[in-house]
Design a protein around this motif. Sequence first.
Motif, mmCIF file in Angstrom:
data_model
loop_
_atom_site.group_PDB
_atom_site.id
_atom_site.type_symbol
_atom_site.label_atom_id
_atom_site.label_comp_id
_atom_site.label_asym_id
_atom_site.label_seq_id
_atom_site.Cartn_x
_atom_site.Cartn_y
_atom_site.Cartn_z
ATOM 1 N N GLN A 266 17.013 22.282 77.402
ATOM 2 C CA GLN A 266 15.723 22.521 78.052
ATOM 3 C C GLN A 266 15.306 21.315 78.882
ATOM 4 O OE1 GLN A 266 13.433 23.331 74.588
ATOM 5 N NE2 GLN A 266 14.184 25.433 74.377
ATOM 6 N N ARG A 267 15.573 20.129 78.386
ATOM 7 C CA ARG A 267 15.214 18.916 79.135
ATOM 8 C C ARG A 267 16.103 18.768 80.376
ATOM 9 N NH1 ARG A 267 15.489 13.872 75.831
ATOM 10 N NH2 ARG A 267 14.119 13.068 77.482
ATOM 11 N N TRP A 268 17.361 19.160 80.252
ATOM 12 C CA TRP A 268 18.255 19.151 81.424
ATOM 13 C C TRP A 268 17.771 20.162 82.461
ATOM 14 C CZ3 TRP A 268 21.491 23.445 82.687
ATOM 15 C CH2 TRP A 268 22.301 23.231 83.810
ATOM 16 N N LYS A 272 16.703 19.622 86.372
ATOM 17 C CA LYS A 272 17.394 20.376 87.420
ATOM 18 C C LYS A 272 16.379 21.053 88.341
ATOM 19 C CE LYS A 272 20.237 24.542 87.844
ATOM 20 N NZ LYS A 272 20.968 25.584 87.110
ATOM 21 N N ARG A 273 15.338 21.621 87.775
ATOM 22 C CA ARG A 273 14.351 22.339 88.577
ATOM 23 C C ARG A 273 13.472 21.390 89.373
ATOM 24 N NH1 ARG A 273 12.920 26.904 83.976
ATOM 25 N NH2 ARG A 273 14.686 28.244 84.441
ATOM 26 N N ILE A 274 13.009 20.321 88.740
ATOM 27 C CA ILE A 274 12.114 19.426 89.471
ATOM 28 C C ILE A 274 12.845 18.742 90.619
ATOM 29 C CG2 ILE A 274 12.513 17.396 88.017
ATOM 30 C CD1 ILE A 274 9.225 18.515 89.683
ATOM 31 N N ILE A 275 14.125 18.477 90.447
ATOM 32 C CA ILE A 275 14.895 17.865 91.536
ATOM 33 C C ILE A 275 14.968 18.829 92.717
ATOM 34 C CG2 ILE A 275 17.239 17.159 92.198
ATOM 35 C CD1 ILE A 275 17.422 15.918 89.331
ATOM 36 N N ASN A 276 15.116 20.116 92.443
ATOM 37 C CA ASN A 276 15.123 21.107 93.527
ATOM 38 C C ASN A 276 13.744 21.273 94.160
ATOM 39 O OD1 ASN A 276 17.822 21.874 93.768
ATOM 40 N ND2 ASN A 276 17.691 23.295 92.052
ATOM 41 N N TYR A 277 12.675 20.982 93.417
ATOM 42 C CA TYR A 277 11.333 20.999 93.989
ATOM 43 C C TYR A 277 11.124 19.833 94.941
ATOM 44 C CZ TYR A 277 8.699 24.628 91.420
ATOM 45 O OH TYR A 277 8.192 25.815 90.953
ATOM 46 N N LEU A 278 11.534 18.655 94.514
ATOM 47 C CA LEU A 278 11.122 17.427 95.203
ATOM 48 C C LEU A 278 12.227 16.775 96.006
ATOM 49 C CD1 LEU A 278 8.881 15.805 92.429
ATOM 50 C CD2 LEU A 278 8.211 17.289 94.319
ATOM 51 N N ASP A 279 13.345 17.452 96.169
ATOM 52 C CA ASP A 279 14.425 16.892 96.965
ATOM 53 C C ASP A 279 13.922 16.553 98.371
ATOM 54 O OD1 ASP A 279 16.869 17.634 99.019
ATOM 55 O OD2 ASP A 279 17.590 16.660 97.207
ATOM 56 N N GLY A 280 14.172 15.306 98.801
ATOM 57 C CA GLY A 280 13.748 14.883 100.125
ATOM 58 C C GLY A 280 12.310 14.447 100.219
ATOM 59 N N LEU A 281 11.577 14.479 99.108
ATOM 60 C CA LEU A 281 10.158 14.130 99.129
ATOM 61 C C LEU A 281 9.852 12.821 98.415
ATOM 62 C CD1 LEU A 281 8.610 17.666 98.476
ATOM 63 C CD2 LEU A 281 8.512 16.368 100.615
ATOM 64 N N ARG A 295 23.088 16.655 80.911
ATOM 65 C CA ARG A 295 24.118 17.676 81.163
ATOM 66 C C ARG A 295 25.297 17.511 80.217
ATOM 67 N NH1 ARG A 295 27.653 20.842 81.886
ATOM 68 N NH2 ARG A 295 28.194 22.044 83.755
ATOM 69 N N ASN A 296 25.582 16.299 79.826
ATOM 70 C CA ASN A 296 26.733 16.023 78.954
ATOM 71 C C ASN A 296 26.377 16.008 77.476
ATOM 72 O OD1 ASN A 296 28.566 15.696 81.153
ATOM 73 N ND2 ASN A 296 27.760 13.631 81.499
#
Length: 461
Positions: A266-268, A272-281, A295-296
């Motif tokens: 769940q923490r991974w 994963k989701r927040i990185i897709n939200y804030l990519d480039g910001l 992930r590992n």
Amino acid sequence: MKNTILILLILPGLFGCSVPPKSSSGEENEENPTEVFNTPPLGETTDLAAGYSIYLPSGYVGQKSWPVIYFLDAHARGRLPLEKYAPLAEAQGFVLAGSKRSKNGQLPAQNMQAARDMIQDVQNKFSIDARRMYIAGFSGGARVAAAVAQERVDIAGVIACGAGYKPRPGDKFTFAGLAGMKDFNYQEFRQLDRSLEESGVVHLVEYFPGEHDWAPVSVMAKALQWQQFRGMATSALPRNDTAIDNMLVRVRYQDEKLKADGTAFQRWLLRKRIINYLDGLTDLSGLIAEREELRNHPETQAELSRQEDEFQREIKMQREYGRALQTEDLGYWTRVADMLHKMARNGDRFDAWLNQRVLNYLSLNAYLIGSRSLQSGNGEAAERMLAIYALVDPENSEHAYLTAALRVKQNRPEEALDALRLAVELGFADLPRLQSDPQLRPLQGNPDYPAIEAEVAKNRE
């Protein structure tokens, strides 16, 4: 391992809305011959003679440009998504347009042209922000929506409910996919999510406790929120540092809760989701490092392994039962349907969802084969397949409706009326379809028919 939960990232009052949707009923394919295109009523869904429905938010004025979402429903229900998501249009200031011509069962070129015509007409008649045009679809409509976005350069993003797409190199639009945990296309979304992630494509995939349908309002709000953040990343929207900072604070708050009562998976997933939200910001290097570490983690690896095993099991069941649709008798299907329904009711939630997805997969295929057999005049094949349809999806009114059409072809009018009554009991509400269906026209002179038509009308209310 602790149970996996769905993590929802949404900031109330920023880009989201918790207002419940307006009610909607029935499928509608009729068109309003009176077109009001200069100043349609604000805050209401209006049918236009150009073949689509329009919703203008209450604050709409022609002196400013407005973002728009074009909707493509699998059954040409142009009003349905507009009425469902009107609260979001009001809260976030979107124009909504829904095609009444694009639907499953047509040639792809017809659906593409219906979408093009709607987009062009909306741009001609309303004040639209050309940088913020989005297209959303359900089921087959989702596939058309993605194809339209791949064809054009002016579609900023796609929101796909219940069906994915085939990514192509050079795709410029952002993609948000929304699927029910009981949707027969759920595993397609899982595979698409993995493929996009491995390709480094910023995207959003969200799952909700539902079946093959338009996403709930709260989940659609998340997709719009994500599209807003992507708009900031492309400068289509002004940068909002407060929104970005609040999102990061929210993530850390959720992460602390997951540390106490969650799993590494769940923490991974949260990262994963927040990185897709804030990519480039903003600087995401720390979150990316945490994502790779989690992930590992053995818990994450165990959950990913469970998902892969589930995928393989589900595909095997689909293939086995898909072949059996053509070969096995009704005795076999009575036993299989009973077993699948029991597992869908009584299994743990992962097994319950899997078995319900298989039932929904069989329902779709029984419908497709049964309706094709009916149209081609193969009464024996239609009879068998509609009986299977009723076994795997007994609460669906469509098997009863198609059985009524079959009974008309067999010159058994009383049994046809009985089948229609069953369809009504199961919630059939598509009055225009009933009134215009040439297969059922012979029943319209029967003295019992008007009462059935009246009950269908009541189901629409």
